[in-house]
Motif scaffolding. Structure first.
Motif, PDB file in Angstrom:
ATOM      1  N   PRO A 213      22.274  56.317  15.783  1.00 42.72           N
ATOM      2  CA  PRO A 213      23.620  56.680  15.323  1.00 42.72           C
ATOM      3  C   PRO A 213      24.533  57.205  16.432  1.00 42.72           C
ATOM      4  O   PRO A 213      25.730  56.895  16.449  1.00 42.72           O
ATOM      5  N   SER A 214      23.979  57.996  17.351  1.00 34.60           N
ATOM      6  CA  SER A 214      24.817  58.568  18.404  1.00 34.60           C
ATOM      7  C   SER A 214      25.468  57.484  19.260  1.00 34.60           C
ATOM      8  O   SER A 214      26.633  57.591  19.655  1.00 34.60           O
ATOM      9  N   LYS A 215      24.729  56.407  19.499  1.00 32.01           N
ATOM     10  CA  LYS A 215      25.249  55.321  20.332  1.00 32.01           C
ATOM     11  C   LYS A 215      26.269  54.470  19.575  1.00 32.01           C
ATOM     12  O   LYS A 215      27.308  54.089  20.126  1.00 32.01           O
ATOM     13  N   VAL A 216      25.995  54.195  18.297  1.00 38.57           N
ATOM     14  CA  VAL A 216      26.936  53.415  17.485  1.00 38.57           C
ATOM     15  C   VAL A 216      28.217  54.210  17.257  1.00 38.57           C
ATOM     16  O   VAL A 216      29.324  53.670  17.318  1.00 38.57           O
ATOM     17  N   PHE A 217      28.066  55.510  17.006  1.00 43.35           N
ATOM     18  CA  PHE A 217      29.226  56.380  16.795  1.00 43.35           C
ATOM     19  C   PHE A 217      30.103  56.414  18.047  1.00 43.35           C
ATOM     20  O   PHE A 217      31.331  56.297  17.961  1.00 43.35           O
ATOM     21  N   ARG A 218      29.488  56.559  19.206  1.00 44.23           N
ATOM     22  CA  ARG A 218      30.260  56.613  20.448  1.00 44.23           C
ATOM     23  C   ARG A 218      31.036  55.319  20.672  1.00 44.23           C
ATOM     24  O   ARG A 218      32.173  55.339  21.153  1.00 44.23           O
ATOM     25  N   ALA A 219      30.447  54.186  20.276  1.00 44.71           N
ATOM     26  CA  ALA A 219      31.136  52.906  20.437  1.00 44.71           C
ATOM     27  C   ALA A 219      32.364  52.809  19.542  1.00 44.71           C
ATOM     28  O   ALA A 219      33.251  51.989  19.786  1.00 44.71           O
ATOM     29  N   HIS A 220      32.430  53.651  18.500  1.00 42.39           N
ATOM     30  CA  HIS A 220      33.590  53.683  17.601  1.00 42.39           C
ATOM     31  C   HIS A 220      34.622  54.745  18.002  1.00 42.39           C
ATOM     32  O   HIS A 220      35.726  54.759  17.444  1.00 42.39           O
ATOM     33  N   THR A 221      34.276  55.619  18.923  1.00 40.63           N
ATOM     34  CA  THR A 221      35.158  56.745  19.242  1.00 40.63           C
ATOM     35  C   THR A 221      35.633  56.778  20.689  1.00 40.63           C
ATOM     36  O   THR A 221      36.665  57.388  20.985  1.00 40.63           O
ATOM     37  N   ASP A 222      34.906  56.158  21.594  1.00 42.00           N
ATOM     38  CA  ASP A 222      35.284  56.117  23.007  1.00 42.00           C
ATOM     39  C   ASP A 222      36.230  54.927  23.199  1.00 42.00           C
ATOM     40  O   ASP A 222      35.822  53.769  23.040  1.00 42.00           O
ATOM     41  N   PRO A 223      37.489  55.169  23.542  1.00 41.07           N
ATOM     42  CA  PRO A 223      38.453  54.060  23.640  1.00 41.07           C
ATOM     43  C   PRO A 223      38.044  52.971  24.617  1.00 41.07           C
ATOM     44  O   PRO A 223      38.335  51.793  24.390  1.00 41.07           O
ATOM     45  N   GLU A 224      37.382  53.334  25.697  1.00 36.27           N
ATOM     46  CA  GLU A 224      36.946  52.312  26.657  1.00 36.27           C
ATOM     47  C   GLU A 224      35.915  51.374  26.029  1.00 36.27           C
ATOM     48  O   GLU A 224      35.891  50.172  26.326  1.00 36.27           O
ATOM     49  N   LEU A 225      35.068  51.903  25.147  1.00 32.97           N
ATOM     50  CA  LEU A 225      34.069  51.077  24.471  1.00 32.97           C
ATOM     51  C   LEU A 225      34.694  50.303  23.314  1.00 32.97           C
ATOM     52  O   LEU A 225      34.371  49.130  23.097  1.00 32.97           O
ATOM     53  N   VAL A 226      35.581  50.955  22.565  1.00 28.07           N
ATOM     54  CA  VAL A 226      36.247  50.297  21.431  1.00 28.07           C
ATOM     55  C   VAL A 226      36.943  49.019  21.893  1.00 28.07           C
ATOM     56  O   VAL A 226      36.869  47.969  21.236  1.00 28.07           O
TER      57      VAL A 226
END
Length: 223
Positions: free
Chosen positions: A93-106
Motif C-alpha cells: 500500500p505505501s508504494k501504491v499510495f505514493r504513486a497517487h500522491t507524488d506529482p512526479e510519479l503521477v
C-alpha cells in the motif's frame, strides 16, 4: 473508470460550446473528454436547461454493467449514480499510495500513453488541491479538484472537474487495502450528480483509458 453503451453521434461534438473544433481523432476518443462532451450533447438534446430526463426505480435497477479486463473490475451501481473500480497491484500500500500522491510519479502513469501530462500543482494532503493538463496533437485539456481527506497508505477523498465542463463535479474516493505478501487492492469510486451524468461517463469508452493507466502504473511499481 468504464460501462453501459449508449450510441453517440460524435459529429455533434464539433458543435458544442466550449468544445474545440480542431480535436484530433485520438483526442475525441479520450475517455475523459468523450464523457464530458457526450454529457453536454445529451443536455442540449433534452432541451430542459440541463435537467436529466425523469427516471423510474425500474430504470435504475437494470442500469448495471460490469466488465473485467485482466485485474481491473469496473461497475456502475444500480441504485446511485456511482462508478466503482477495483484493481490489485503487486506492491505494498505505501508504494501504491505514493504513486497517487507524488506529482512526479503521477505524471508517469495517469492517463493514456498518447497524452503528455503537465502538472500545474498537485498538493495531495487534506485541504490541498491539484490541476493538471493532458496534451496531445496540439490540444490541451485541463482537470482540477480538491483533496478533502488524505490518510497515508489508506485513503484519498477528492473532487474531479474537467475545465471544459466546470459545473460537473465528481466526488472520488480511493482506498488502499493491504492484501499481504506485498500486494494491494485499490478500490476507487466516483459519484456524480445524476444517472445521466454517470451513464454519459461510463458509455464514453473509459475502460480502455483506465486499463492503460493501470498497466502503466504496474510498470512504474515494478521499476
Amino acid at each position: 473508470i468504464d460501462m453501459v453503451h449508449t450510441p453517440v453521434d460524435k459529429r455533434k461534438f464539433r458543435r458544442l460550446d466550449g468544445a474545440p473544433s480542431h480535436l484530433s481523432r485520438s483526442d475525441k476518443d479520450s475517455p475523459q473528454i468523450l464523457g464530458c462532451l457526450q454529457l453536454t450533447a445529451k443536455r442540449m438534446e433534452n432541451g430542459r436547461a440541463g435537467l436529466p430526463p425523469p427516471r423510474s426505480p425500474r430504470d435504475r435497477s437494470i442500469e448495471i454493467s460490469t466488465s473485467r479486463t485482466h485485474e481491473t473490475e469496473i461497475s456502475s451501481d444500480p441504485d446511485v449514480p456511482l462508478v466503482r473500480i477495483i484493481r490489485e497491484f503487486d506492491a505494498p500500500p505505501s508504494k501504491v499510495f505514493r504513486a497517487h500522491t507524488d506529482p512526479e510519479l503521477v505524471a508517469r502513469w495517469l492517463g493514456p500513453r498518447r497524452h503528455e501530462m503537465r502538472i500545474d500543482h498537485y498538493d495531495c494532503r487534506t485541504g490541498g488541491s491539484y490541476r493538471y493538463v493532458h496534451m496531445s496533437d496540439g490540444n490541451e485539456f485541463g482537470f482540477h479538484g480538491c483533496f478533502h481527506e488524505v490518510r497515508p497508505d489508506e485513503l484519498i477523498v477528492q473532487t474531479f472537474t474537467f475545465d471544459g465542463q466546470p459545473d460537473g463535479v465528481a466526488l472520488e474516493k480511493l482506498t488502499f487495502e493491504d492484501l499481504g505478501d506485498g500486494r494491494t487492492r485499490l478500490g476507487a469510486t466516483s459519484l456524480v450528480d445524476s444517472f445521466e451524468d454517470r451513464d454519459a461517463f461510463v458509455s464514453s469508452g473509459m475502460e480502455e483509458g483506465v486499463r492503460e493507466g493501470y498497466d502503466r502504473l504496474d510498470e512504474l511499481l515494478a521499476g
